[in-house]
Each structure stands twice: as structure tokens, then as C-alpha cells.
Motif scaffolding. Sequence first.
Motif, PDB file in Angstrom:
ATOM      1  N   ASP A 141       0.839  -1.193   0.000  1.00 20.25           N
ATOM      2  CA  ASP A 141       0.000   0.000   0.000  1.00 20.25           C
ATOM      3  C   ASP A 141       0.874   1.242   0.000  1.00 20.25           C
ATOM      4  O   ASP A 141       1.843   1.346   0.743  1.00 20.25           O
ATOM      5  CB  ASP A 141      -0.925   0.023   1.227  1.00 20.25           C
ATOM      6  CG  ASP A 141      -2.093  -0.943   1.062  1.00 20.25           C
ATOM      7  OD1 ASP A 141      -2.453  -1.227  -0.099  1.00 20.25           O
ATOM      8  OD2 ASP A 141      -2.639  -1.391   2.075  1.00 20.25           O
ATOM      9  N   GLU A 143       1.791   5.138   0.691  1.00 21.42           N
ATOM     10  CA  GLU A 143       1.467   6.171   1.680  1.00 21.42           C
ATOM     11  C   GLU A 143       0.615   7.272   1.056  1.00 21.42           C
ATOM     12  O   GLU A 143      -0.124   7.965   1.741  1.00 21.42           O
ATOM     13  CB  GLU A 143       2.764   6.761   2.253  1.00 21.42           C
ATOM     14  CG  GLU A 143       3.619   7.411   1.183  1.00 21.42           C
ATOM     15  CD  GLU A 143       5.041   7.701   1.623  1.00 21.42           C
ATOM     16  OE1 GLU A 143       5.429   8.866   1.542  1.00 21.42           O
ATOM     17  OE2 GLU A 143       5.750   6.763   2.018  1.00 21.42           O
ATOM     18  N   TYR A 144       0.712   7.415  -0.270  1.00 22.94           N
ATOM     19  CA  TYR A 144      -0.060   8.457  -0.955  1.00 22.94           C
ATOM     20  C   TYR A 144      -1.566   8.251  -0.824  1.00 22.94           C
ATOM     21  O   TYR A 144      -2.342   9.193  -0.891  1.00 22.94           O
ATOM     22  CB  TYR A 144       0.304   8.523  -2.443  1.00 22.94           C
ATOM     23  CG  TYR A 144       1.633   9.175  -2.710  1.00 22.94           C
ATOM     24  CD1 TYR A 144       1.859  10.506  -2.392  1.00 22.94           C
ATOM     25  CD2 TYR A 144       2.664   8.455  -3.308  1.00 22.94           C
ATOM     26  CE1 TYR A 144       3.085  11.102  -2.639  1.00 22.94           C
ATOM     27  CE2 TYR A 144       3.891   9.047  -3.574  1.00 22.94           C
ATOM     28  CZ  TYR A 144       4.094  10.372  -3.239  1.00 22.94           C
ATOM     29  OH  TYR A 144       5.293  10.965  -3.497  1.00 22.94           O
ATOM     30  N   GLN A 146      -3.191   7.788   1.633  1.00 22.64           N
ATOM     31  CA  GLN A 146      -3.689   8.457   2.838  1.00 22.64           C
ATOM     32  C   GLN A 146      -3.955   9.939   2.597  1.00 22.64           C
ATOM     33  O   GLN A 146      -4.579  10.613   3.400  1.00 22.64           O
ATOM     34  CB  GLN A 146      -2.681   8.314   4.003  1.00 22.64           C
ATOM     35  CG  GLN A 146      -2.200   6.898   4.265  1.00 22.64           C
ATOM     36  CD  GLN A 146      -3.340   5.927   4.470  1.00 22.64           C
ATOM     37  OE1 GLN A 146      -4.295   6.211   5.179  1.00 22.64           O
ATOM     38  NE2 GLN A 146      -3.246   4.772   3.833  1.00 22.64           N
ATOM     39  N   HIS A 147      -3.459  10.481   1.489  1.00 27.79           N
ATOM     40  CA  HIS A 147      -3.598  11.915   1.202  1.00 27.79           C
ATOM     41  C   HIS A 147      -5.037  12.244   0.836  1.00 27.79           C
ATOM     42  O   HIS A 147      -5.692  11.491   0.120  1.00 27.79           O
ATOM     43  CB  HIS A 147      -2.656  12.320   0.063  1.00 27.79           C
ATOM     44  CG  HIS A 147      -2.454  13.795  -0.038  1.00 27.79           C
ATOM     45  ND1 HIS A 147      -3.393  14.628  -0.580  1.00 27.79           N
ATOM     46  CD2 HIS A 147      -1.435  14.592   0.364  1.00 27.79           C
ATOM     47  CE1 HIS A 147      -2.953  15.884  -0.530  1.00 27.79           C
ATOM     48  NE2 HIS A 147      -1.759  15.881   0.040  1.00 27.79           N
ATOM     49  N   GLU A 148      -5.526  13.391   1.316  1.00 28.64           N
ATOM     50  CA  GLU A 148      -6.926  13.772   1.104  1.00 28.64           C
ATOM     51  C   GLU A 148      -7.265  14.016  -0.373  1.00 28.64           C
ATOM     52  O   GLU A 148      -8.431  13.917  -0.764  1.00 28.64           O
ATOM     53  CB  GLU A 148      -7.272  15.018   1.925  1.00 28.64           C
ATOM     54  CG  GLU A 148      -6.480  16.251   1.544  1.00 28.64           C
ATOM     55  CD  GLU A 148      -6.791  17.460   2.420  1.00 28.64           C
ATOM     56  OE1 GLU A 148      -7.674  17.347   3.291  1.00 28.64           O
ATOM     57  OE2 GLU A 148      -6.160  18.502   2.218  1.00 28.64           O
ATOM     58  N   SER A 151      -7.671   9.486  -4.219  1.00 30.72           N
ATOM     59  CA  SER A 151      -8.682   8.476  -3.879  1.00 30.72           C
ATOM     60  C   SER A 151      -8.584   7.289  -4.831  1.00 30.72           C
ATOM     61  O   SER A 151      -8.317   7.441  -6.019  1.00 30.72           O
ATOM     62  CB  SER A 151     -10.087   9.083  -3.916  1.00 30.72           C
ATOM     63  OG  SER A 151     -10.345   9.687  -5.161  1.00 30.72           O
TER      64      SER A 151
END
Length: 194
Positions: A141, A143-144, A146-148, A151
Motif C-alpha cells: 500500500d 502512503e499516498y 492516505q492523502h486527502e 482516492s
Amino acid sequence: MKKIGLFFGSFNPIHIGHLILANYILENSDMDELWFVVSPQNPFKDKKSLLKDHNRLDMVQLSVKNYPNMRASNVEFSLPKPSYTIDTLTYLHEKYPDYSFSLIMGEDNLDSLHKWKNSETLIKNHHIIVYPRVFEGEKKDSEYLQHENISMIKAPVIELSATEIRNMIKDGKNVRPMLPPEVFEYLDGSNFYK
């Protein structure tokens, strides 16, 4: 504000996998339109297998003519080379100030996103829709995710590649089911990829 999804690629050739994915994203998001941005010839890549820019654009235009919310874009043809996504987005924002642009990319691109020109600005100022890809080996997975502004969309995974299609054409194999009918006709009447 009109919402546009940008699907970048060489589309060499565009195939049904691209259209299935584009249609799925349009039907399962709040986008108004999806633009296939045909990337120009990269001077560092092998030119033998890459059709001329206008041929690839023609195939995309033929493919999307029956999809009112999809269009072919040659925006990068007139921009400085090499093409950087952030530069293309900057140009599009200036040309279409009333449009909101999202970037569509495969999950496999997330690992190298930090190497893209001005990647932090890109992520900060643009929504990125990520579609799943088949991975060789172990999938990790990013880490990107997790960025708002990033998606993941649960689009179908289609194991179909333009490289495989080109190789099949070269070997005289039938690729009709893998291509939009108009693209098959376009290629069938030519010596492209042979």
C-alpha cells in the motif's frame, strides 16, 4: 465548475480496456467529462513501435465519438518537450479557468509519484483518482493513498496491454475483440505495427 478527468497515455493503440476504465470512472464519480490526453513522441523511447502522434490521436477520436462525455486531447502536442504533467495542468488551468481538472492514474504509478516534476504541488492542487492494476510480486500500500486529494476507485482490473496487442498484430493474430471496432478497422487497413 465543470469537472474534467485527465487520462494521460500514449494510447498506442487505445483499446477496450481504456474505454471500460474511462466509462467506469465517469459513471462512478462526479466528473462531467473524461479527456484522453495523447502524449507526444518521447525522444528517448523506441520510435519503431510508437505510431505518429496524429495516428494515435485519430484512433482515440474514433474510439470516443459515440461517448458524449469523452474526448481526445492533443494539448501536449504544442507544449514544450518533454511533457510534464504539472506543466500540462498549469496550461489547462490558464486556458479553462472555469474547469476543475483531476488526474487519473494507475496504482502502479504511485510508487514513482515522488519523482514527478513538482509532485508535491501536483498532489496539493489536484484531485488524483487511482485505479487498480495487476502487480508482479508483492503489492504494498502506498502512503499516498492516505492523502486527502488522492482516492482509489474500485474499477475493474483489465489485464490488457497495448504492447501485447502490438505484438499480436505483428504476429498476424486476431486482435479484433481487444479494440474498439473503429480502431480495428483503422489498423486493419494499414501496415501499422506489422
